[in-house]
Enzyme design. Sequence first.
Site, PDB file in Angstrom:
ATOM      1  CB  THR A 112      -7.103  -2.135   6.805  1.00 25.32           C
ATOM      2  OG1 THR A 112      -7.160  -2.046   5.348  1.00 25.32           O
ATOM      3  CG2 THR A 112      -9.015  -3.146   7.363  1.00 25.32           C
ATOM      4  N   GLY A 124      -7.235 -15.886  -0.219  1.00 32.49           N
ATOM      5  CA  GLY A 124      -6.326 -15.471   0.337  1.00 32.49           C
ATOM      6  C   GLY A 124      -6.054 -14.183   0.888  1.00 32.49           C
ATOM      7  CB  VAL A 177      -1.045  -0.202   1.151  1.00 31.71           C
ATOM      8  CG1 VAL A 177      -1.678   1.239   1.419  1.00 31.71           C
ATOM      9  CG2 VAL A 177      -2.017  -1.551   1.321  1.00 31.71           C
ATOM     10  CB  CYS A 203      -6.669  -7.672   2.857  1.00 27.29           C
ATOM     11  SG  CYS A 203      -5.736  -6.121   2.224  1.00 27.29           S
TER      12      CYS A 203
HETATM   13  P1  NAD Z   1       2.745  -4.607   4.295  1.00 27.28           P
HETATM   14  O1  NAD Z   1       3.765  -5.735   5.405  1.00 27.28           O
HETATM   15  O2  NAD Z   1       3.499  -5.447   2.529  1.00 27.28           O
HETATM   16  O3  NAD Z   1       4.315  -3.620   3.987  1.00 27.28           O
HETATM   17  C1  NAD Z   1       3.607  -2.736   5.284  1.00 27.28           C
HETATM   18  C2  NAD Z   1       5.347  -1.718   5.402  1.00 27.28           C
HETATM   19  O4  NAD Z   1       5.316  -1.254   7.166  1.00 27.28           O
HETATM   20  C3  NAD Z   1       6.356  -2.796   5.695  1.00 27.28           C
HETATM   21  O5  NAD Z   1       7.299  -2.246   4.896  1.00 27.28           O
HETATM   22  C4  NAD Z   1       6.984  -2.706   7.160  1.00 27.28           C
HETATM   23  O6  NAD Z   1       9.457  -2.959   7.420  1.00 27.28           O
HETATM   24  C5  NAD Z   1       7.062  -1.433   7.810  1.00 27.28           C
HETATM   25  N1  NAD Z   1       6.907  -1.203   9.254  1.00 27.28           N
HETATM   26  C6  NAD Z   1       6.135  -0.960  10.072  1.00 27.28           C
HETATM   27  N2  NAD Z   1       6.157  -1.241  11.171  1.00 27.28           N
HETATM   28  C7  NAD Z   1       7.085   0.025  10.725  1.00 27.28           C
HETATM   29  C8  NAD Z   1       7.316   0.628  11.660  1.00 27.28           C
HETATM   30  N3  NAD Z   1       7.054   0.973  13.007  1.00 27.28           N
HETATM   31  N4  NAD Z   1       8.378   2.184  10.913  1.00 27.28           N
HETATM   32  C9  NAD Z   1       7.949   1.805   9.668  1.00 27.28           C
HETATM   33  N5  NAD Z   1       7.343   1.086   8.726  1.00 27.28           N
HETATM   34  C10 NAD Z   1       6.791  -0.034   9.904  1.00 27.28           C
HETATM   35  O7  NAD Z   1       1.937  -4.270   4.263  1.00 27.28           O
HETATM   36  P2  NAD Z   1       0.632  -3.716   2.985  1.00 27.28           P
HETATM   37  O8  NAD Z   1       0.463  -5.319   2.064  1.00 27.28           O
HETATM   38  O9  NAD Z   1       0.952  -2.817   2.639  1.00 27.28           O
HETATM   39  O10 NAD Z   1      -0.261  -3.576   4.276  1.00 27.28           O
HETATM   40  C11 NAD Z   1      -0.789  -1.829   5.061  1.00 27.28           C
HETATM   41  C12 NAD Z   1      -1.962  -1.655   5.336  1.00 27.28           C
HETATM   42  O11 NAD Z   1      -2.819  -1.404   3.788  1.00 27.28           O
HETATM   43  C13 NAD Z   1      -3.016  -2.958   6.380  1.00 27.28           C
HETATM   44  O12 NAD Z   1      -3.216  -2.531   7.280  1.00 27.28           O
HETATM   45  C14 NAD Z   1      -3.598  -3.599   5.552  1.00 27.28           C
HETATM   46  O13 NAD Z   1      -4.188  -4.532   5.885  1.00 27.28           O
HETATM   47  C15 NAD Z   1      -4.325  -2.775   4.615  1.00 27.28           C
HETATM   48  N6  NAD Z   1      -4.588  -2.746   3.219  1.00 27.28           N
HETATM   49  C16 NAD Z   1      -3.138  -3.626   2.482  1.00 27.28           C
HETATM   50  C17 NAD Z   1      -3.958  -4.168   1.306  1.00 27.28           C
HETATM   51  C18 NAD Z   1      -3.289  -4.853  -0.141  1.00 27.28           C
HETATM   52  O14 NAD Z   1      -4.030  -5.391  -1.184  1.00 27.28           O
HETATM   53  N7  NAD Z   1      -1.646  -5.045   0.774  1.00 27.28           N
HETATM   54  C19 NAD Z   1      -5.229  -3.260   0.405  1.00 27.28           C
HETATM   55  C20 NAD Z   1      -6.130  -2.580   0.877  1.00 27.28           C
HETATM   56  C21 NAD Z   1      -5.565  -1.615   2.329  1.00 27.28           C
END
Ligand code: NAD
Length: 436
Positions: A121, A258, A11, A261
């Site tokens: 989320t 899977g 994201v 999310c």
């Molecule tokens: P991800 O795991 O790919 O990325 C999260 C990033 O945050 C990682 O690079 C991690 O190192 C970083 N991070 C964690 N703690 C941190 C901190 N304290 N300081 C700095 N960086 C930090 O996650 P994602 O798939 O991008 O999802 C992120 C959010 O968005 C989640 O809440 C997810 O539910 C939501 N979301 C994801 C999607 C999707 O398709 N992946 C779609 C909609 C919403």
Amino acid sequence: MKIAVIGTGYVGLVQGTCLAESGNDVVCIDKLADKVEGLKQGKIPIYEPGLAELVHRNYRDGRLKFTTELAAGIADAEIVFIAVGTPQGDDGGADLSGVWAVGRQVAEALQSPKVIVIKSTVPVGTNAELTRRMKEVAKVPFDVANNPEFLKEGAAIEDFNKPDRIVIGVRRPEVAESLHELYAPFLRTDRPFLVMSPESAEMTKYVANCLLATKISFINEMANLCEAYKADVNDVRRGIGHDQRIGFHFLHPGVGYGGSCFPKDIRAVIHMAQTRGLESRMMLAVDEVNEAQKQVLVRKVTEHFKGDLAGKTIGVWGLAFKPRTDDIREAPALVLIDALLAQGAQVRVHDPEAIPNVRAIYGDKIVYCDRPYGAVEGADALVIATEWNEFRNPDFEIIKRLLHQPVVFDGRNVFDPERMVELGFTYHGVGRLVPQ
Ligand code: NAD
């Protein structure tokens, strides 16, 4: 505008890059030094179509920067997005430790008023709780808004650039105005910009995912019924989909959902309900049906080989939880591989993008193949676990020649059962009628 994005995952990296592409100055912040260093050198940590080119161009032009230094990274930003992971916690609810940690760091570093936007989320009430926690620390005023993300992995850039809608949760209208200014370039086609309370915005994201997951579990359950009664779910889909109240979207039977999310978000909603003394019976059922559906291929393969998989080799096409991504979080293919290995089978796999992630889990326990036909060579059956486009029209003569036995388990219904039987395959789909 000057923007900071904390969390450079699926994201955050897309958000930061697309905002830079529309002319903003963006700093992407992540705690993982290797990831940040790699990004500075042009290494994109995830596969997302079109992303690499955009990152390279905007980094080169100086609109996109990467750092591990949160305080310095947010110093000039007017808007700070929080896009860290919110995985499933031990109690089934969302683990918000990343959001709290980042919120605290932001509050400590605040030197000027800013809008902090929760993109992750998060359960209803997180905005209020983050505001409360940050107020204990911050020395300057700030706002906390919600802006849930609806992008689909595999089409994330397209989704970001042409959102169906943008949802904003705010307590003060001025905050919505500054976010409207930021998103205006993406709202050219009169897409709705919906402003509501943070609680409603938080809930909107979960309700969207709950309904989408419900559709998947629903059609999977119906597909299993079709199979038991010798109906064809594909015909049934056509029969219902033309009804405008129903439609065709998200009604594709398969091996279960899977990804990072749906599974965790459905469980977070179950947990949210329990926390208020309610029971989310529908989401409990959606989750249960999905877990069972992940076993459908395992059952079909096991039954076909009469419970004796020891020494058999199974070729698997598709490992990512869906096509056009390298994301394997909660991927049904992994459930299948685990079951096959547990029963003593050898497994040969191919996926266009997800092999490095799968190799990190299984090491040398399975055989990785660069090309689809490699996974079929000498195998006793082919299983389709993810419907990548490149699997849709293979050379079936080659497959037949390479397989020990011409058996195909099509977990995503990509092939036509009649044609497969004509070609001489033993074919198993999900809810499909197979000519005898
Ligand atoms: P991800 O795991 O790919 O990325 C999260 C990033 O945050 C990682 O690079 C991690 O190192 C970083 N991070 C964690 N703690 C941190 C901190 N304290 N300081 C700095 N960086 C930090 O996650 P994602 O798939 O991008 O999802 C992120 C959010 O968005 C989640 O809440 C997810 O539910 C939501 N979301 C994801 C999607 C999707 O398709 N992946 C779609 C909609 C919403």
